[in-house]
Design an enzyme around this catalytic site. Structure first.
Site, PDB file in Angstrom:
ATOM      1  N   SER A   1       0.824  -1.204   0.000  1.00  0.00           N
ATOM      2  CA  SER A   1       0.000   0.000   0.000  1.00  0.00           C
ATOM      3  C   SER A   1       0.859   1.255   0.000  1.00  0.00           C
ATOM      4  O   SER A   1       1.816   1.365   0.762  1.00  0.00           O
ATOM      5  CB  SER A   1      -0.912   0.016   1.230  1.00  0.00           C
ATOM      6  N   ASP A   2       0.482   2.189  -0.857  1.00  0.00           N
ATOM      7  CA  ASP A   2       1.040   3.523  -0.763  1.00  0.00           C
ATOM      8  C   ASP A   2       0.518   4.162   0.513  1.00  0.00           C
ATOM      9  O   ASP A   2      -0.560   3.793   1.000  1.00  0.00           O
ATOM     10  CB  ASP A   2       0.618   4.339  -1.995  1.00  0.00           C
ATOM     11  N   LYS A   3       1.244   5.113   1.070  1.00  0.00           N
ATOM     12  CA  LYS A   3       0.821   5.749   2.319  1.00  0.00           C
ATOM     13  C   LYS A   3      -0.070   6.953   2.081  1.00  0.00           C
ATOM     14  O   LYS A   3      -1.230   6.992   2.511  1.00  0.00           O
ATOM     15  CB  LYS A   3       2.040   6.182   3.146  1.00  0.00           C
TER      16      LYS A   3
END
Length: 898
Positions: free
Chosen positions: A332-334
């Site tokens: 996941s990207d933040k």
């Protein structure tokens, strides 16, 4: 024009003068018309190439590119050659239906490259021949001098030459959650992309200040262009389901061709006519091919798509449904995915006390938790007021959503004050601004002068910049006391350890005659007010979603371009690793690793920070090389290649960039990571229902094949013809199997670990089930046919009775593998107090019964399918096989338990 730009030398390590000289440009004059013309010839236009999609007719023809359909096409052609046009038409009709279903459901042609082109196409201000011009960004060439101002989209990759308070939002490219303050000094060669503050990149936005830069890369030579090329070079990966179906189809193809050839050869050797043996071989091939399976798979996936859409997940490519259900890792990207993408003040230090701030984002909902019941302490109130007044941004409300017009950090300060009922409009009206000193990187602070009694200067900036100018600090009662630097530094450390960005605040009272301020006015004698710590916080629902994924045995890893301390703090808050400290790696560390070290880091790590776009891609590929089924979430341009490479790419449909959305397999319409949990659950349900469909369909093919094979080898009349097999395999199977696609999830589905990606489509347990039921179906078809033929003497009646008896037994078998049948069995056995509501399954069974009556009783069907009408007694005999099927179904369910 062919693009021949090179990405070296590294312009961020060049001096301003060297960068200008490398393109023979001029800072004050820019390029001449002649130099621009040469630039077009050399570099081409500043636009990304768009790769055309496949034409519609070719996409339709490719639907026939399936091994099992080859057999049907050839069989239909031979039937037509022999004059059996009815049989040929039915066989070709089956293949056409399969191709049509596949074509209708095929995903739209990839538009990611076109979206990237849109992302960098805009108008820009350029200096040419000493004149300032406004031109389309596609007209830029390397060497052009571009002027940047607040609100501009950066049109190409620039080496900055001049800046004045220039700040650029690069979050879509680097993942950095706040605008980056720019400067012009040369940097070291190994400076990572996110820290190249003397560069600005195509597709980013100017949020504050002005600047001037020289174009060093255009079109696909830009950083965004590199992403475009890497996406174009990626081959779309198949999903676990499609890979397994391809393998299964190939294996089945070889088996069918071998058996059909042997049957034909042995029959000829026994003296049978080649026409009879060819009919037997065709019947065998047709019976072994599960014609209805591709259609059932497509329909099941489409139903899963509709269910996901109701839960805010839009599927762009059908196989992605099952792929998500088998995911073992979610990368996941933040920024904007796990977090709000809105800076939020969460900690305040004032008067020697620490305060927590609740709420998230720019919404004023939330509280400042204090131990004082009679209002805010004076110093805390002054610290909040300073954050509002020493501020050039505003908050904007649209419905229930709040956004910032200006700097996200300043928006967080306004929202924090609003939680203490200190409104920006009220404060600015009662304390109007007289003058200001804008933020400059060399000073690291901003100051404003306000017309209050007494007149006051408010200052905000870095802790280092303000502490050196403060002589005293304000205590809780608002009185000046001795400055406790060590105490303040401890407070700073405590806040930064939480991953928060810290700003300091101070004030200074001046005389009523003062109407303006400069740097000398705040060089000394400031009164320290306090600190505010802020962060782009995790979404509460995302935290719950991460925990749900972990319960389902799915590892969640954060891949971001943000600072490692911030990323680790967010991961810790989200519980990405519960029992131990979160293990984080920086992009700089990854760049120095070999393949084996990288693979180990990917396996062990939880957070990968300061990661460049190419490294995101490498991390996804490394996980896939270890056999993981990878889901990648993201919303920025920098996420697009990894989204495309992953087994399933998940983009934010609302806040994500168009590039990310086009590259993804699935969109979240509510931009909520929590919707992934629902999508995983639905993906697993889809696979479970597909497994039921296979368990239902293949035993019929097995029984038919064994019947025809043995009959042909024994030189007996075929109990079932190829055209009748097609009716069973397509019409009857689809009618009875499609309801399985609507089955609800089984109990405990999300507590099970992900399936082993290497697990075959037909497991050992499933194969045993298929073989046992196939043998039963063979005995049933063969037995009823032989008995009916000997008693009636009518081969058409015998074949019709064999088919009807098989369908009757199938109804019991269908109930045994459905949720309705299981709940009914549990209800009878007093293991449950309710029966699953399954109207579609009941409708499917009723429809199958009606179609079977038409199949045998309507004279048109008798002609088409060579069937015969049955009497009431013959119908009752056809129902008898339902009785032995019941204990057999219970037995195979027992041996096929998970």
């Amino acid at each position: 024009m062919v693009q021949n730009q090179l990405k070296s030398p590294s312009y961020h390590e060049m001096s301003v003068l060297s960068a200008i000289e490398s393109f023979h440009s001029n800072l004050e004059r820019g390029l001449t018309a002649e130099e621009v013309a040469i630039g077009y010839e050399t570099y081409g236009w500043n636009q990304l190439p768009v790769k055309p999609g496949k034409p519609a007719f070719l996409r339709f023809l490719l639907q026939f590119n399936q091994p099992l359909l080859y057999i049907l096409l050839v069989a239909g052609a031979v039937k037509a050659f022999l004059g059996s046009w009815t049989n040929a038409a039915v066989i070709w009709g089956v293949t056409f239906i399969n191709a049509t279903i596949g074509y209708v459901q095929e995903a739209k042609a990839e538009g990611a490259i076109a979206s990237l082109a849109k992302a960098v196409t805009t108008e820009t201000t350029v200096l040419r021949e000493g004149q300032t011009l406004r031109i389309p960004s596609q007209d830029l060439v390397p060497g052009d001098i571009v002027l940047l101002a607040s609100g501009d989209k950066v049109p190409a990759d620039l080496r900055l030459l001049k800046t004045r308070n220039l700040q650029i939002d690069e979050s879509a490219l680097t993942g950095e959650s706040v605008p980056v303050e720019k400067s012009v000094e040369a940097l070291s060669k190994d400076t990572p992309l996110a820290e190249r503050i003397n560069m600005s990149y195509a597709g980013s936005f100017v949020t504050f200040g002005q600047g001037r830069g020289i174009v060093v890369a255009t079109a696909d030579a830009t950083e965004v262009g590199q992403i475009s090329r890497s996406m174009e070079q990626r081959v779309s990966l198949t999903t676990p389901l499609t890979r397994k179906f391809e393998k299964f189809s190939r294996t089945l193809l070889y088996v069918i061709l071998t058996l059909a050839t042997l049957t034909f050869a042995i029959g000829l050797g026994q003296g049978e006519s080649w026409i009879y043996m060819f009919e037997a071989a065709v019947a065998l091939a047709v019976s072994a091919i599960p014609e209805g399976l591709p259609a059932v798979v497509t329909i099941t996936l489409a139903i899963g798509v509709n269910r996901m859409a109701r839960r805010h997940a839009i599927i762009r490519k059908l196989p992605a449904v099952e792929a998500l259900g088998s995911a073992t890792v979610i990368c996941s990207d933040k920024t904007g995915t796990l977090t709000e993408n809105q800076m939020t003040v969460q900690a305040i230090y004032a008067g020697g006390k620490h305060y927590s701030v609740s709420g998230s984002g720019y919404s004023p909902k939330g509280d400042i938790e204090t131990e004082f019941e009679d209002g805010l302490p004076s110093v805390l109130e002054q610290c909040l007021i300073a954050g509002v007044l020493c501020n050039d941004s505003q908050l904007k409300q649209t419905g229930e959503n709040w956004s910032v017009v200006g700097d996200p950090t300043e928006g967080a300060l306004i929202a924090a004050a609003a939680k203490a009922d200190l409104s920006q409009s009220g404060l600015t009206a009662s304390k109007p601004r007289l003058d200001s000193i804008p933020f400059e990187s060399q000073y690291q602070y901003m100051a404003t002068l306000h017309d209050v009694h007494p007149r006051t200067i408010y200052v905000k900036g870095s802790v280092e910049a303000l502490l050196s100018r403060c002589s005293v600090m304000m205590n809780l009662e608002g009185q000046p006391v001795a400055l406790e630097k060590s105490q303040i530094e401890q407070a700073v450390q405590l806040i930064t350890e939480q991953g928060l960005r810290v700003l300091a605040f101070a004030q200074k009272v001046v005389g009523s005659h003062q109407h303006s301020i400069d740097h000398d006015d705040i060089a000394t004698e400031l009164v320290f007010l306090g600190l505010q710590g802020m962060i782009d916080p995790p979404r509460p629902e995302a935290i719950a979603a991460v925990h749900a994924c972990q319960s389902a045995g799915i590892h969640v890893k954060m891949i971001t371009g943000d600072h490692v301390l911030t990323a680790r703090s967010i991961a810790q808050r989200m519980g990405i690793r519960k029992t131990e400290q979160v293990l984080a790696f920086e992009g700089r560390q990854l760049a120095n690793m070999g393949d084996r070290q990288l693979a180990q880091a990917v396996e062990d790590g939880d957070v990968f920070a300061r990661v460049a776009p190419a490294q995101k891609l490498q991390l996804v590929e490394a996980l896939q090389s270890k056999g993981e089924v990878v889901a990648m979430t993201g919303d920025g341009v920098n996420d697009a290649p990894a989204l495309k490479q992953a087994d399933i790419g998940i983009a934010m449909g609302k806040g994500g960039t168009e590039v990310a959305r086009e590259a993804a397999d699935m969109l979240l319409t509510d931009d909520n990571f929590a919707s992934i949990e629902a999508a995983v659950e639905q993906g697993r349900t889809v696979y479970e229902n597909l497994r039921k469909a296979i368990a239902f369909l293949l035993p019929v093919n097995g029984g038919e094949s064994m019947t025809i094979l043995i009959s042909a080898l024994l030189a007996r009349d075929l109990p079932i013809l190829s055209i009748q097999v097609l009716w069973l395999n397509m019409i009857n199977s689809l009618t009875m199997t499609v309801p399985l696609a609507f089955e609800p999830k089984s109990n405990g589905l999300m507590q099970q670990p992900p399936r082993n990606p290497k697990e075959p489509l037909i497991t050992g347990k499933l194969l045993r089930r298929i073989l046992i039921v196939s043998v039963f179906n063979w005995i049933l078809i063969f037995g009823i046919f032989e008995w009916a033929k000997s008693t009636t003497g009518d081969i058409a009646v015998a074949r019709t009775m064999a088919i009807q008896a098989l369908v009757a037994a199938r109804i019991i078998y269908l109930l045994s593998i459905s949720q309705l049948g299981i709940s009914l069995f549990n209800y009878i056995g007093r293991k449950s107090t309710s029966i699953t509501n399954a109207p579609i399954l009941i409708v499917g069974i009723v429809a199958a019964v009606v179609l079977q009556i038409i199949f045998s009783q309507w004279n048109v069907m008798n002609v088409l399918f060579q069937t015969a009408p049955l009497t009431l007694n013959q119908w009752l005999i056809c129902l008898l096989p339902m009785l032995p099927m019941l204990p057999l179904a219970i037995f195979v369910n027992f041996i096929d338990r998970p």
